[in-house]
Design an enzyme around this catalytic site. Structure first.
Site, PDB file in Angstrom:
ATOM      1  N   ASP A 115       0.810  -1.305   0.003  1.00  0.00           N
ATOM      2  CA  ASP A 115       0.142   0.088   0.100  1.00  0.00           C
ATOM      3  C   ASP A 115       1.012   1.342  -0.018  1.00  0.00           C
ATOM      4  O   ASP A 115       1.940   1.018   0.283  1.00  0.00           O
ATOM      5  CB  ASP A 115      -0.812   0.010   1.247  1.00  0.00           C
ATOM      6  CG  ASP A 115      -2.151   0.998   0.895  1.00  0.00           C
ATOM      7  OD1 ASP A 115      -2.201   1.878   0.130  1.00  0.00           O
ATOM      8  OD2 ASP A 115      -3.041   0.676   1.772  1.00  0.00           O
TER       9      ASP A 115
HETATM   10  C1  BGC Z   1      -4.813   3.297   0.031  1.00  0.00           C
HETATM   11  C2  BGC Z   1      -5.048   2.183  -1.056  1.00  0.00           C
HETATM   12  C3  BGC Z   1      -4.699   2.682  -2.320  1.00  0.00           C
HETATM   13  C4  BGC Z   1      -3.456   3.745  -2.393  1.00  0.00           C
HETATM   14  C5  BGC Z   1      -3.354   4.379  -3.643  1.00  0.00           C
HETATM   15  C6  BGC Z   1      -3.765   4.344  -0.088  1.00  0.00           C
HETATM   16  O1  BGC Z   1      -3.821   5.243   0.823  1.00  0.00           O
HETATM   17  O2  BGC Z   1      -5.121   2.614   1.234  1.00  0.00           O
HETATM   18  O3  BGC Z   1      -6.241   1.593  -0.864  1.00  0.00           O
HETATM   19  O4  BGC Z   1      -4.958   1.777  -3.277  1.00  0.00           O
HETATM   20  O5  BGC Z   1      -3.454   4.657  -1.334  1.00  0.00           O
HETATM   21  O6  BGC Z   1      -4.279   5.491  -3.995  1.00  0.00           O
END
Ligand code: BGC
Length: 961
Positions: free
Chosen positions: A362
């Site tokens: 993530d």
């Molecule tokens: C989120 C993810 C997301 C990523 C990219 C993160 O803050 O937890 O779910 O895919 O950002 O935007």
């Protein structure tokens, strides 16, 4: 040269850089009002370098704000302020570092056992061809090219939210990764589908698949390689959890089936789906380092059985469905960061579940360099390292160094790269007719046609066409709005109906021969357009009607049909007067007649939440309670008691991210119907009008329990809002008992149980037949070895393979794979993790994608008849639950929930029609995870109860296996 390639080459232009500041696309358009709450919504953006690149922007919650105050205080020299500030500082210190006193409570070195080395990908026959092709490519890559593939280029370095570098000389492109679970984030001319929770509420397998397919197609047409969805974690342990709405409901089987079908749809379009967040990201508070002021994220602590039967279950379904990417979550699992947890990634995901694709972090969930690679992480996203937008990657050049100085085995790097390249082949992305290799045709960072590709770098002034505004919504019979509308409509759950619904578009039934026309009053801000669906960045405010929650899982709405508007046009104007008051504060005192004169009142209320990097109205991701927000409850009470001078009928419609407690008003005599419309996306109005007016018979079922209070969900259901240790600890001590399983165990009567939902017709269940397909046996067949993974010459490459090419111009903050000089490589002894040298035995529960193939064999089939006994066509969701109350022998000692969902089918029946429904029960369905045997065990003595019915508490038929 391609755009992605140019980025890596670090092109510079003479353009004056000073004026350009990178910004998130929607920030540009963001509506900013003077209200505090709006300021919250935009000020708390944690990752936007726009604010202050020198600070970790997450500090918006913590020290930076305090420091800013400090300066002001000194300027005013106000003693009083100083006193207040001191108190604040003390408070902050206590909150942030008070954990010191609790520190001893937190385990120092984690509680997750070591599991090394990473099992290599390429062991499943289903991926054989892709791995063969990948090997040919990887063999030819230089070290720098390999590192390029594993490391994102940095935040806002590239047009998508995540971008990798290419391996130019072998013709492998940079990949574009984009959110998210309900549509294509930051994209123009794309569909805003209903959220996952609404999809879950349809319980319609075909729609789950079709929505995924349309989503995948839109991603492909916009030049995306990897979609960051679907989301099955959070599972929904805490009903107030901020991101529950991105997933499909508070049950592993519902999540698993919906997730797998979504993946099938997305991947059939050639897009790599990403199942996320693996695993235990159940609350937003403290999910991420620094975001909440603490240096470390929260730890979700769960036992092995709970991991297998609850939180890991839907991920197993996803792997079985062939998902090509898994995103590890922000927080720790058992006190080890998920993205560096070797037991989780190496042991469970890659060995036991036989995952063949690549693990991506993530965004900033990676918290270590070599250690995370050893633990099974394959791709660092967005590549930045420990802080946003600085370009200090934990991999990139550091990974090159780690390979060259011998810390990271070359075999691990080769496996990381091969997994990514194999995933690309597996999804057919080498097909030039579908993927032109030019990357996204839209920008996540600007809505202008022209812009720079890497706004994260102050050096990029090379302007190009970045938005081609390609419409990917489909048209005619292929318009994706059709699927979006079907999901929104079937995702509406009718909770209460005292004969008022469906309303007739002509008002009173003609037979009643009323002299006056019917009057309908629509109340509530949630019925209206508000300031437009895209008023706030990433949908980070609750205004107007609620179509989705907020955060990275939200999209730009191409349009959103407001319910009020749709209802006004749905009624026959000659017979029905409709008045619309899209506010939670209608002038009832000043103009009481607006309530008194109505025959029917429809009240719209809502409850919103979202991702933890934004806050709105005091809601920092997770909800603070389970009530309707913005005074919704008060509005219902006022309207229900005054509608038609107390004689009118009130219908309540709720748009919500999850369960809403309704007990304060649902039994008011005026409240004749209640509808849970979940999060409908762009087709909100059309969907609700179709249900209220009976054009479509409601068939949604609750994907969670609606309890009478948060307390009723049990102690484990509470968000930890304040840290309880330096590393906040959430113990999942309730184990398997979340949502309906908890209510069943404790004998608590919910207001509406999981799986509940009414229809305008009635159904009759009969004729349950359970057939044994295979005899019971405790353990699955012995694990058979997979095929051989690719092997390479794992010799440490020459330093020259990673040296910065001469004359190469770098973009500031951009993450490159290069080292600058040979002397950067210093040999030493790397402190390998404890247990690194212990070779782990492969799990007997493993053997192929999705685990031991025998787990997926059908051991019993179940059939039953269902008949529509009402007068109109309708759809029913037939739900199959298992009970283990009659098992004997050793299994009798095992603690089982009273009922667990295992299958469901939705069937459409005309009035009087009867159909037979068939279910297959696999070995995994009929087993529990035995922590001693470390395997799925089927109880063989006694019998397993099979309960089929209309909800988790409304069983109509029972049988045994
Ligand atoms: C989120 C993810 C997301 C990523 C990219 C993160 O803050 O937890 O779910 O895919 O950002 O935007």
């Amino acid at each position: 040269m391609k755009e992605a390639d140019q980025s890596r080459e670090g092109l510079l232009s003479s353009y004056d850089k000073a004026e350009r500041t990178p910004m998130r696309k929607s920030l540009e358009n963001a509506y900013r009002s003077d209200s505090d709450s709006d300021i919250d919504a935009t000020d708390f953006l944690d990752r936007d370098p726009l604010n202050d690149q020198s600070q970790p922007a997450v500090e918006a919650y913590g020290p930076s704000r305090e420091l800013a105050n400090l300066r002001r205080v000194f300027a005013r020299r106000s003693r009083c302020f100083f006193a207040i500030l001191t108190i604040l500082m003390i408070f902050w210190t206590v909150i942030a570092f008070g954990g010191f006193f609790l520190y001893r409570k937190a385990p120092k070195d984690g509680l997750s056992p070591p599991w090394y080395p990473t099992p290599p990908g390429g062991t499943s026959l289903k991926w054989q061809d892709s791995y063969k092709k990948a090997q040919v490519l990887v063999e030819k890559m230089t070290l720098a090219e390999k590192v390029n593939i594993t490391t994102g280029t940095g935040w806002q370095m590239g047009l998508a939210v995540g971008n990798t570098g290419p391996a130019i000389h072998v013709g492998f492109p940079g990949l574009a990764l984009q959110d998210g679970p309900l549509g294509l984030r930051f994209a123009d001319n794309a569909t805003a589908f209903p959220a996952g929770i609404t999809v879950g509420a349809t319980w319609n397998k075909e729609l789950m698949y079709l929505r995924g397919k349309a989503h995948g197609l839109e991603a492909r047409l916009k030049g995306i390689n990897v979609l960051l969805g679907p989301c099955v974690g959070p599972l929904g342990r805490m009903p107030a959890g901020g991101r529950n709405w991105e997933g499909f409901g508070a049950d592993p089987v519902l999540q698993g089936i919906a997730g797998a079908l979504t993946i099938k749809g997305i991947q059939e379009e050639g897009i790599i789906a990403t199942i996320k967040h693996f695993v235990g990201n159940e609350q937003e508070h403290f999910r991420q380092s620094w975001e909440w002021g603490l240096p470390n994220a929260i730890s979700s602590n769960m036992d092995d059985r709970t991991l297998h039967e609850m939180y890991g279950w839907p991920f197993q379904d996803a792997v079985k469905a062939g998902v090509a990417s898994v995103m590890c979550s922000y927080q720790m699992l058992n006190n080890s960061y998920s993205c560096g947890n070797s037991k989780l990634l190496n042991g469970i995901l890659k060995d036991e579940l036989g995952f063949q694709g690549f693990v991506q972090s993530d965004w900033l969930a990676q918290r270590s360099g070599v250690a995370s690679a050893l633990s099974g992480l394959d791709m660092s996203m967005p590549g930045d390292g420990l802080m946003w937008g600085r370009g200090n990657s934990l991999w990139g050049p550091e990974l090159s160094k780690a390979v060259l100085n011998g810390s990271l085995p070359v075999s691990r790097l080769n496996d990381m790269v091969t997994r990514v390249v194999a995933a690309w082949y597996q999804l057919g992305q080498d097909d030039k007719s579908k993927f032109n290799g030019e990357g996204p045709n839209f920008s996540s960072w600007t809505s202008d046609r022209i812009g720079v590709i890497n706004p994260g770098s102050p050096d990029d002034h090379d302007e190009k066409v970045v938005n081609q505004f390609i419409n990917v919504q489909g048209s005619g019979a292929d318009a994706h709005s059709i699927i979006a509308r079907q999901v929104a409509t079937e995702g509406i759950v009718l909770l209460k109906n005292e004969g008022i619904l469906p309303l007739s578009k002509d008002g009173w039934p003609l037979s009643e021969n009323r002299e006056i026309n019917m009057r309908v009053g629509i109340f509530g801000e949630d019925s209206g357009a508000g300031r437009g669906p895209n008023a706030c960045v990433d949908r980070g405010c609750n205004q107007g009607t609620l179509g989705s929650g907020w955060g990275s899982g939200a999209v730009e709405f191409p349009y959103l049909t407001p319910p009020g508007e749709a209802l006004v046009s749905a009624f026959n104007k000659d017979r029905v007067y409709v008045t619309d008051f899209p506010t939670n504060d209608p002038p009832l005192k000043q103009t009481p007649v607006i309530l008194k004169q109505q025959d029917v009142c429809i009240v719209f209320v809502n409850a919103d939440s979202g991702e933890g990097y934004m806050a709105y109205d005091g809601i920092r991701g997770d909800r603070n309670d389970l009530y309707a927000q913005k005074g919704g409850e008060g509005l219902i009470v006022k309207v229900a008691s005054g509608c038609g001078d107390g004689e009118g009928s009130t219908i309540v419609v709720i748009h919500s991210v999850g369960p809403v407690v309704v007990d304060g008003w649902i039994d008011l005599p005026g409240v004749k119907a209640v509808v849970m419309a979940n999060l409908p996306g762009q087709e909100s109005g059309s969907a609700i009008a179709d249900i209220l007016l009976g054009n479509v018979n409601p068939s949604g079922k609750l994907p969670y329990t609606i309890g009478k209070s948060l307390e009723d969900y049990g102690p484990g259901a509470k968000i930890l809002y304040y840290p309880n240790a330096a590393v906040p600890q959430q113990n999942f001590s309730e184990g398997l008992y979340i949502d309906y399983r908890h209510f069943d165990k404790e004998g608590i009567q919910p207001t509406f149980e999981f799986g509940f939902g009414l229809s305008y017709t009635t159904f009759e269940y009969s004729n349950l037949v359970v057939t044994e397909v295979l005899p019971k046996s405790a353990l699955p067949a012995a694990r058979t070895p997979g095929i051989d993974p690719p092997t390479y010459d794992d010799k440490i490459p020459d330093v020259s393979e990673a040296l910065l090419p001469e004359g190469f111009r770098k973009l500031k903050k951009f993450v490159y794979p290069y080292i600058t000089k040979t002397s950067d490589i210093k040999k030493g002894s790397y402190p390998y993790p404890v247990g690194y040298e212990i070779k782990q035995a492969p799990s007997e529960a493993g053997g192929d994608e999705g685990g031991n193939p025998d787990l997926w064999n059908t051991y019993a089939t179940v059939s039953m008849d269902i008949k529509n006994t009402g007068s109109i066509t309708g759809k029913e969701v037939v739900q199959l639950y298992l009970g283990f109350d009659r098992v004997q022998g050793a299994a009798k000692e095992v603690d089982f929930p009273r009922s667990v969902l295992r299958q469901f089918e939705k069937v459409e029946l005309e009035s009087g029609e009867r159909q037979t429904v068939h279910f297959n029960l696999t070995r995994r369905d009929l087993s529990y995870w035995d922590v001693v045997q470390q395997n799925w065990v089927m109880p063989t003595e006694g019998s397993i109860t099979i309960k089929v019915g209309a909800s988790s508490r409304d069983f109509k038929l029972t049988g045994w296996y």
